[in-house]
Design a protein around this motif. Structure first.
Motif, PDB file in Angstrom:
ATOM      1  N   SER A   1      33.840  26.622  47.113  1.00 57.92           N
ATOM      2  CA  SER A   1      33.043  27.662  47.948  1.00 57.92           C
ATOM      3  C   SER A   1      32.697  28.627  46.536  1.00 57.92           C
ATOM      4  O   SER A   1      33.546  28.891  45.761  1.00 57.92           O
ATOM      5  N   ARG A   2      31.515  29.197  46.807  1.00 55.91           N
ATOM      6  CA  ARG A   2      31.120  30.400  45.910  1.00 55.91           C
ATOM      7  C   ARG A   2      31.372  31.640  46.558  1.00 55.91           C
ATOM      8  O   ARG A   2      31.323  32.025  47.632  1.00 55.91           O
ATOM      9  N   SER A   3      31.570  32.754  45.699  1.00 51.05           N
ATOM     10  CA  SER A   3      31.593  34.005  46.209  1.00 51.05           C
ATOM     11  C   SER A   3      30.479  34.823  46.659  1.00 51.05           C
ATOM     12  O   SER A   3      29.328  34.671  45.870  1.00 51.05           O
ATOM     13  N   SER A   4      30.655  35.238  47.489  1.00 50.82           N
ATOM     14  CA  SER A   4      29.449  36.176  48.120  1.00 50.82           C
ATOM     15  C   SER A   4      28.945  36.960  47.484  1.00 50.82           C
ATOM     16  O   SER A   4      27.810  37.748  47.459  1.00 50.82           O
TER      17      SER A   4
ATOM     18  N   LEU B   1      43.278  30.776  33.201  1.00 48.10           N
ATOM     19  CA  LEU B   1      42.395  31.361  34.204  1.00 48.10           C
ATOM     20  C   LEU B   1      40.979  30.752  33.871  1.00 48.10           C
ATOM     21  O   LEU B   1      40.485  30.647  32.864  1.00 48.10           O
ATOM     22  N   ASN B   2      40.641  29.855  35.084  1.00 48.81           N
ATOM     23  CA  ASN B   2      39.526  29.050  35.177  1.00 48.81           C
ATOM     24  C   ASN B   2      38.147  29.826  35.687  1.00 48.81           C
ATOM     25  O   ASN B   2      38.419  30.466  36.843  1.00 48.81           O
ATOM     26  N   TRP B   3      37.160  30.039  35.009  1.00 51.90           N
ATOM     27  CA  TRP B   3      36.175  31.006  35.560  1.00 51.90           C
ATOM     28  C   TRP B   3      35.757  30.336  36.824  1.00 51.90           C
ATOM     29  O   TRP B   3      35.743  29.209  37.038  1.00 51.90           O
ATOM     30  N   GLY B   4      35.303  31.199  37.719  1.00 46.66           N
ATOM     31  CA  GLY B   4      34.789  31.012  38.941  1.00 46.66           C
ATOM     32  C   GLY B   4      35.759  30.727  40.183  1.00 46.66           C
ATOM     33  O   GLY B   4      35.364  30.417  41.158  1.00 46.66           O
ATOM     34  N   GLU B   5      36.816  30.458  39.642  1.00 47.79           N
ATOM     35  CA  GLU B   5      37.968  30.038  40.696  1.00 47.79           C
ATOM     36  C   GLU B   5      38.675  31.472  41.363  1.00 47.79           C
ATOM     37  O   GLU B   5      38.447  32.499  40.816  1.00 47.79           O
TER      38      GLU B   5
ATOM     39  N   LEU C   1      29.850  30.817  36.562  1.00 45.72           N
ATOM     40  CA  LEU C   1      31.053  30.841  37.030  1.00 45.72           C
ATOM     41  C   LEU C   1      31.493  32.200  36.164  1.00 45.72           C
ATOM     42  O   LEU C   1      32.524  32.894  36.723  1.00 45.72           O
ATOM     43  N   LEU C   2      31.005  32.276  35.080  1.00 47.11           N
ATOM     44  CA  LEU C   2      31.498  33.525  34.275  1.00 47.11           C
ATOM     45  C   LEU C   2      31.126  34.716  34.863  1.00 47.11           C
ATOM     46  O   LEU C   2      31.952  35.733  34.971  1.00 47.11           O
ATOM     47  N   VAL C   3      30.006  34.629  35.739  1.00 50.98           N
ATOM     48  CA  VAL C   3      29.353  35.824  36.368  1.00 50.98           C
ATOM     49  C   VAL C   3      30.201  36.279  37.229  1.00 50.98           C
ATOM     50  O   VAL C   3      30.597  37.401  37.613  1.00 50.98           O
ATOM     51  N   ARG C   4      30.668  35.267  37.976  1.00 53.83           N
ATOM     52  CA  ARG C   4      31.384  35.408  39.231  1.00 53.83           C
ATOM     53  C   ARG C   4      32.739  35.787  38.878  1.00 53.83           C
ATOM     54  O   ARG C   4      33.194  36.922  39.665  1.00 53.83           O
ATOM     55  N   THR C   5      33.604  35.518  37.769  1.00 55.63           N
ATOM     56  CA  THR C   5      34.635  36.035  37.282  1.00 55.63           C
ATOM     57  C   THR C   5      34.694  37.548  36.993  1.00 55.63           C
ATOM     58  O   THR C   5      35.396  38.216  37.381  1.00 55.63           O
ATOM     59  N   LEU C   6      33.599  37.759  36.348  1.00 57.15           N
ATOM     60  CA  LEU C   6      33.223  39.134  35.981  1.00 57.15           C
ATOM     61  C   LEU C   6      33.240  40.004  37.185  1.00 57.15           C
ATOM     62  O   LEU C   6      33.601  41.104  37.283  1.00 57.15           O
ATOM     63  N   CYS C   7      32.442  39.628  38.202  1.00 55.70           N
ATOM     64  CA  CYS C   7      32.114  40.363  39.410  1.00 55.70           C
ATOM     65  C   CYS C   7      33.623  40.502  40.282  1.00 55.70           C
ATOM     66  O   CYS C   7      33.627  41.474  40.796  1.00 55.70           O
ATOM     67  N   ASP C   8      34.370  39.701  40.048  1.00 54.73           N
ATOM     68  CA  ASP C   8      35.564  39.557  40.773  1.00 54.73           C
ATOM     69  C   ASP C   8      36.628  40.664  40.189  1.00 54.73           C
ATOM     70  O   ASP C   8      37.482  41.298  40.972  1.00 54.73           O
ATOM     71  N   LEU C   9      36.639  40.516  39.079  1.00 54.35           N
ATOM     72  CA  LEU C   9      37.377  41.513  38.223  1.00 54.35           C
ATOM     73  C   LEU C   9      36.809  43.012  38.280  1.00 54.35           C
ATOM     74  O   LEU C   9      37.569  43.926  38.024  1.00 54.35           O
TER      75      LEU C   9
END
Length: 261
Positions: free
Chosen positions: A16-19, A159-163, A192-200
């Protein structure tokens, strides 16, 4: 820099992708990081090491290198540029690292995070990458900050990006500085990298992100177009005099990312 085998694309079960990251169609789930970047066994022999000079450390950084897991296990130019920058900045304003919790993304050899830990013993630093590179980062952390000498302040984590990072052992909520160098080079992993940056760095969080990369392909523009939806991008202008001009000539750029509101 993370490890990628660019000849393999994902055919695995989607996640699933991050909203919070609108980088792909809402009907398309992001593939897993490991499916896009399956690890390969290491090939480095014990004698394959390199020394990286970083002004301000007082000694070279000793690194074991490993070209086996894709290209993540060797030192790359952007990592050296970012290492020199944080060392220079620390010499002027140590508070930028003092008592900070720091996460490095796509650490590869662990160079940048290890330099941060060597510069400031009060900082707690996590170097992260795929599982196949954890042993390499552990060896390099021990080379430079032996745990027997004092409590080691550089920690190694997968840490795997996007997870999902919420359940990870990393100090996500407490993290105050994110470091990333040479992470832009494998197009399928851009979302995936963008998602991880947003999560952090969720909207409203007080956090600094230092992002360094070397321009290699026109496809890199796609990553920065994705990134622009979520982050303002400001070129670092407080490096050592003449340093920015030098690394710009080599195609390397260093910026701060600020989450857009």
């Amino acid at each position: 820099m993370v490890s990628f085998d660019a000849t393999v694309l994902s055919h695995s079960r989607p996640r699933s992708r991050s909203s919070s990251v609108s980088t792909v169609s809402s009907t398309v789930a992001l593939p897993t990081f490991e499916a896009l970047a399956p690890p390969r066994p290491p090939t480095t022999q014990d004698e394959e090491e390199t020394l990286v000079q970083v002004d301000g450390l007082g000694r070279d950084v000793r690194l074991k290198v490993d070209a086996g897991p894709g290209c993540g296990g060797i030192a790359w130019p952007a990592g050296e540029v970012l290492s020199r920058y944080i060392a220079y900045r620390h010499s002027i304003d140590p508070s930028k690292l003092q008592n900070k919790k720091v996460i490095e993304l796509g650490s590869g050899t662990g160079l940048v995070g290890i330099v941060a830990g060597m510069l400031e013993p009060s900082a707690e630093v996590w170097v992260t990458d795929q599982e196949v590179l954890l042993d390499l980062m552990e060896i390099n952390a021990e080379f430079n900050i032996p745990s027997l000498k004092r409590g080691r302040n550089v920690h190694v984590a997968e840490l795997n990006w996007g997870e999902d990072i919420i359940s990870s052992p990393l100090p996500i909520d407490e993290c105050q500085l994110v470091l990333a160098a040479d992470c832009v080079y494998f197009e399928p992993a851009f979302p995936l990298l963008v998602r991880t940056l947003c999560d952090l760095a969720p909207v409203g969080k007080d956090i600094e992100i230092l992002f360094c990369w070397k321009k290699r392909r026109k496809a890199d523009k796609r990553f920065f177009a994705m990134l622009k939806k979520h982050f303002d991008q400001h070129m670092v202008d407080d490096d050592r005099p003449g340093e920015r001009e030098r690394y710009n000539r080599e195609g390397v750029s260093l910026m701060r990312l600020v989450r857009r509101k």
